[in-house]
Design a protein around this motif. Structure first.
Motif, PDB file in Angstrom:
ATOM      1  N   ALA A  15       0.829  -1.195   0.000  1.00 49.08           N
ATOM      2  CA  ALA A  15       0.000   0.000   0.000  1.00 49.08           C
ATOM      3  C   ALA A  15       0.866   1.248   0.000  1.00 49.08           C
ATOM      4  N   PRO A  16       0.912   1.927  -1.111  1.00 48.14           N
ATOM      5  CA  PRO A  16       1.680   3.170  -1.145  1.00 48.14           C
ATOM      6  C   PRO A  16       1.022   4.232  -0.279  1.00 48.14           C
ATOM      7  N   ALA A  17       1.796   5.175   0.150  1.00 43.67           N
ATOM      8  CA  ALA A  17       1.247   6.239   0.989  1.00 43.67           C
ATOM      9  C   ALA A  17       0.102   6.927   0.261  1.00 43.67           C
ATOM     10  N   GLY A  18      -0.962   7.143   0.989  1.00 41.76           N
ATOM     11  CA  GLY A  18      -2.087   7.857   0.406  1.00 41.76           C
ATOM     12  C   GLY A  18      -3.100   6.951  -0.259  1.00 41.76           C
ATOM     13  N   ILE A  19      -2.858   5.656  -0.226  1.00 44.21           N
ATOM     14  CA  ILE A  19      -3.846   4.750  -0.817  1.00 44.21           C
ATOM     15  C   ILE A  19      -5.152   4.891  -0.052  1.00 44.21           C
ATOM     16  N   TYR A  20      -6.246   4.739  -0.784  1.00 48.10           N
ATOM     17  CA  TYR A  20      -7.546   4.878  -0.125  1.00 48.10           C
ATOM     18  C   TYR A  20      -7.733   3.772   0.910  1.00 48.10           C
ATOM     19  N   GLU A  21      -8.449   4.100   1.923  1.00 48.12           N
ATOM     20  CA  GLU A  21      -8.713   3.113   2.955  1.00 48.12           C
ATOM     21  C   GLU A  21      -9.868   2.227   2.518  1.00 48.12           C
ATOM     22  N   HIS A  22      -9.749   1.002   2.833  1.00 45.39           N
ATOM     23  CA  HIS A  22     -10.844   0.089   2.493  1.00 45.39           C
ATOM     24  C   HIS A  22     -11.210  -0.723   3.720  1.00 45.39           C
ATOM     25  N   TRP A  23     -12.435  -0.487   4.141  1.00 47.59           N
ATOM     26  CA  TRP A  23     -12.956  -1.192   5.306  1.00 47.59           C
ATOM     27  C   TRP A  23     -13.895  -2.285   4.855  1.00 47.59           C
ATOM     28  N   CYS A  24     -14.129  -3.215   5.743  1.00 44.22           N
ATOM     29  CA  CYS A  24     -15.035  -4.318   5.434  1.00 44.22           C
ATOM     30  C   CYS A  24     -16.391  -3.769   4.992  1.00 44.22           C
ATOM     31  N   GLU A  25     -16.908  -4.328   3.910  1.00 45.51           N
ATOM     32  CA  GLU A  25     -18.169  -3.838   3.361  1.00 45.51           C
ATOM     33  C   GLU A  25     -19.377  -4.567   3.922  1.00 45.51           C
ATOM     34  N   HIS A  26     -19.143  -5.503   4.792  1.00 46.31           N
ATOM     35  CA  HIS A  26     -20.271  -6.207   5.393  1.00 46.31           C
ATOM     36  C   HIS A  26     -21.091  -5.214   6.215  1.00 46.31           C
ATOM     37  N   PRO A  27     -22.426  -5.220   6.023  1.00 50.35           N
ATOM     38  CA  PRO A  27     -23.275  -4.262   6.742  1.00 50.35           C
ATOM     39  C   PRO A  27     -23.022  -4.284   8.248  1.00 50.35           C
ATOM     40  N   GLY A  28     -22.726  -3.132   8.794  1.00 49.12           N
ATOM     41  CA  GLY A  28     -22.552  -3.026  10.236  1.00 49.12           C
ATOM     42  C   GLY A  28     -21.160  -3.348  10.718  1.00 49.12           C
ATOM     43  N   CYS A  29     -20.322  -3.853   9.836  1.00 44.29           N
ATOM     44  CA  CYS A  29     -18.979  -4.220  10.253  1.00 44.29           C
ATOM     45  C   CYS A  29     -18.053  -3.017  10.093  1.00 44.29           C
ATOM     46  N   THR A  30     -17.198  -2.828  11.085  1.00 45.10           N
ATOM     47  CA  THR A  30     -16.312  -1.663  11.048  1.00 45.10           C
ATOM     48  C   THR A  30     -14.847  -2.071  11.037  1.00 45.10           C
ATOM     49  N   LYS A  31     -14.609  -3.311  10.684  1.00 45.87           N
ATOM     50  CA  LYS A  31     -13.229  -3.772  10.685  1.00 45.87           C
ATOM     51  C   LYS A  31     -12.523  -3.442   9.370  1.00 45.87           C
ATOM     52  N   TRP A  32     -11.224  -3.564   9.436  1.00 45.17           N
ATOM     53  CA  TRP A  32     -10.415  -3.335   8.246  1.00 45.17           C
ATOM     54  C   TRP A  32     -10.679  -4.420   7.211  1.00 45.17           C
ATOM     55  N   GLY A  33     -10.873  -4.001   5.975  1.00 43.67           N
ATOM     56  CA  GLY A  33     -11.104  -4.977   4.917  1.00 43.67           C
ATOM     57  C   GLY A  33      -9.788  -5.475   4.359  1.00 43.67           C
ATOM     58  N   GLY A  34      -9.273  -6.462   5.013  1.00 46.34           N
ATOM     59  CA  GLY A  34      -7.951  -6.958   4.633  1.00 46.34           C
ATOM     60  C   GLY A  34      -7.978  -7.888   3.422  1.00 46.34           C
ATOM     61  N   TRP A  35      -9.167  -8.240   2.995  1.00 50.21           N
ATOM     62  CA  TRP A  35      -9.284  -9.182   1.884  1.00 50.21           C
ATOM     63  C   TRP A  35     -10.045  -8.528   0.752  1.00 50.21           C
ATOM     64  N   GLY A  36      -9.402  -8.428  -0.387  1.00 47.89           N
ATOM     65  CA  GLY A  36     -10.045  -7.797  -1.536  1.00 47.89           C
ATOM     66  C   GLY A  36     -10.517  -8.830  -2.539  1.00 47.89           C
ATOM     67  N   TYR A  37     -11.702  -8.584  -3.062  1.00 50.55           N
ATOM     68  CA  TYR A  37     -12.260  -9.507  -4.039  1.00 50.55           C
ATOM     69  C   TYR A  37     -12.727  -8.723  -5.250  1.00 50.55           C
ATOM     70  N   SER A  38     -12.307  -9.189  -6.402  1.00 55.45           N
ATOM     71  CA  SER A  38     -12.742  -8.547  -7.629  1.00 55.45           C
ATOM     72  C   SER A  38     -13.116  -9.624  -8.627  1.00 55.45           C
ATOM     73  N   ILE A  39     -14.248  -9.434  -9.270  1.00 56.09           N
ATOM     74  CA  ILE A  39     -14.700 -10.476 -10.202  1.00 56.09           C
ATOM     75  C   ILE A  39     -13.782 -10.549 -11.404  1.00 56.09           C
ATOM     76  N   ASN A  40     -13.116  -9.459 -11.712  1.00 56.43           N
ATOM     77  CA  ASN A  40     -12.089  -9.499 -12.738  1.00 56.43           C
ATOM     78  C   ASN A  40     -11.215  -8.260 -12.577  1.00 56.43           C
TER      79      ASN A  40
END
Ligand SMILES: [Zn+2]
Length: 66
Positions: A15-40
């Motif tokens: 993660a380069p400096a200034g990269i956008y933050e990505h938190w878990c997208e699960h409703p109500g969850c406020t944890k760090w989204g350490g796992w990224g998923y992309s369909i392509n």
């Protein structure tokens, strides 16, 4: 095979400096989204925490259970 699903463990992504933050997208969850998923590679990844990474697996159409 350019449209293969992409799984990105957070540690594997430098993660380069200034990269956008990505938190878990699960409703109500406020944890760090350490796992990224992309369909392509053309689709921005969705991020989920360890607990909710199954949500990401579901996005890819896979069946994951833990
Ligand atoms: Zn979560």
């Amino acid at each position: 095979m350019s449209d293969d699903p992409i799984r990105m463990p957070g540690e594997a992504v430098a993660a380069p400096a200034g990269i956008y933050e990505h938190w878990c997208e699960h409703p109500g969850c406020t944890k760090w989204g350490g796992w990224g998923y992309s369909i392509n590679k053309h689709t921005p990844p969705r991020w989920f925490c360890w607990e909710h990474r199954d949500d990401g697996e579901a996005l890819l159409g896979g069946i994951a259970r833990q």
